[in-house]
Design an enzyme around this catalytic site. Sequence first.
Site, PDB file in Angstrom:
ATOM      1  N   CYS A 116       0.816  -1.226   0.000  1.00  0.00           N
ATOM      2  CA  CYS A 116       0.000   0.000   0.000  1.00  0.00           C
ATOM      3  C   CYS A 116       0.845   1.270   0.000  1.00  0.00           C
ATOM      4  CB  CYS A 116      -0.925   0.009   1.211  1.00  0.00           C
ATOM      5  SG  CYS A 116      -1.971  -1.433   1.251  1.00  0.00           S
ATOM      6  N   HIS A 261      -4.141   6.723   1.689  1.00  0.00           N
ATOM      7  CA  HIS A 261      -4.369   5.381   1.153  1.00  0.00           C
ATOM      8  C   HIS A 261      -5.776   4.919   1.538  1.00  0.00           C
ATOM      9  CE1 HIS A 261      -4.139   1.267   0.157  1.00  0.00           C
ATOM     10  NE2 HIS A 261      -4.149   0.874   1.417  1.00  0.00           N
ATOM     11  N   ASN A 291     -10.096  -1.458  -1.429  1.00  0.00           N
ATOM     12  CA  ASN A 291      -8.665  -1.202  -1.240  1.00  0.00           C
ATOM     13  C   ASN A 291      -7.908  -1.734  -2.465  1.00  0.00           C
ATOM     14  OD1 ASN A 291      -5.970  -1.160  -0.490  1.00  0.00           O
ATOM     15  ND2 ASN A 291      -6.308  -2.020   1.542  1.00  0.00           N
TER      16      ASN A 291
END
Length: 334
Positions: A116, A261, A291
């Site tokens: 990420c 994020h 995500n």
Amino acid sequence: MRKSRILGVGMYLPERVVTNHELEAMKELETSDEWIRQRTGIEERRYVKEGESGADMAYHASVQAIENAGLTRDDIDFIILGTLSPDYNFPGNGVYLQDKLFGDRTVGALDIRNQCSSFLYGYTVADSLIRTGQFNHILVVGTEIHSTALDFTKRGRDVTVLFGDAASVIVVGPAPEGHQGLLASTLHSEGKYASDLWMEAPASVYHPRITAEMVAEGRHYPKMNGRMVFKHAVTRMVEAANEVLTKSGKTSDDVDLVLLHQANLRINTMAINLLKIPEERTVNTIMWTGNTTAASIPICMCEAIKQGKLKENDLVLAAAFGAGFTWGAALFQW
Ligand code: UT7
């Protein structure tokens, strides 16, 4: 020494929309739209169709980013590609993107593995390479296919409902005179927590790398210690964001836009509150992307541009946290 700036951005989402209701209908998953919305903010995500690769998605996003930068493919002289889900075990996806974009023109491709946080790691490295004059126009790519590695049973539901497939790209190039470029960035890792968010197998430490027994135990699926990751994500993103503000002599009042994020809407709400930045000064996309790990932050850039929230010369604060653990932040002028 010259500075760098982001010249263009592009994104790609696969066509297939998978709603929470579709997941709820999978009896073995034992989840619900209500649980997913309340705990994560996610309503839907996208999955690739069979035959569509991470490099394909990266190609579409790159074409858009290069056009958005007002450049042509011939201007690009380096690729930095982040993914935790390469099309094949090796080589990395950078070479497949090189082939799709440039064919016989050989362009260096650096594959990075920072999950990420890949966007922040890639952008920071690209900035250094532009500053030193090594390259002139670099693609920083994030492309992820999660959907083919998820456990669609109750065992994996905590992770499975979170992730979606996507790609995004920024073009980094020389900044004009007077532009502040990347004011500061910070990158961290803490490997002692690696197994709190990981996909264990196949692994070269095992002989053989994977067995039927490991597959039966689901060790080839991603696993996460959710609550613990949640707490670290909030704390570390805020810490890193404050670090880049301090480094560059700015405060949260100076920030025009925050891009975090996209792992969980609750994480981002907590982080932005701790940073004392009003929610109007951020953009979230997790509601419709899930995500997308390495692809998340530039997708937020595209959305911010669409919503009129990201304008020439704005000061942007970005932060991310993910597997490794790895995390970081960047403060840059748009
Ligand atoms: O991008 C990398 C970084 N990733 C993250 O930052 C993610 C961080 N973690 C999270 O976002 C959250 O921890 C989750 C969304 C993964 C989980 O939310 P939570 O509020 O921490 O829930 P929990 O893990 O404490 O589980 C609460 C309950 C459990 O049931 P019991 O034990 O209370 O009966 C779980 O079994 O929710 C259950 N549960 C689910 N129920 C329905 C877990 N996943 C699901 C699900 N559907 N998908």
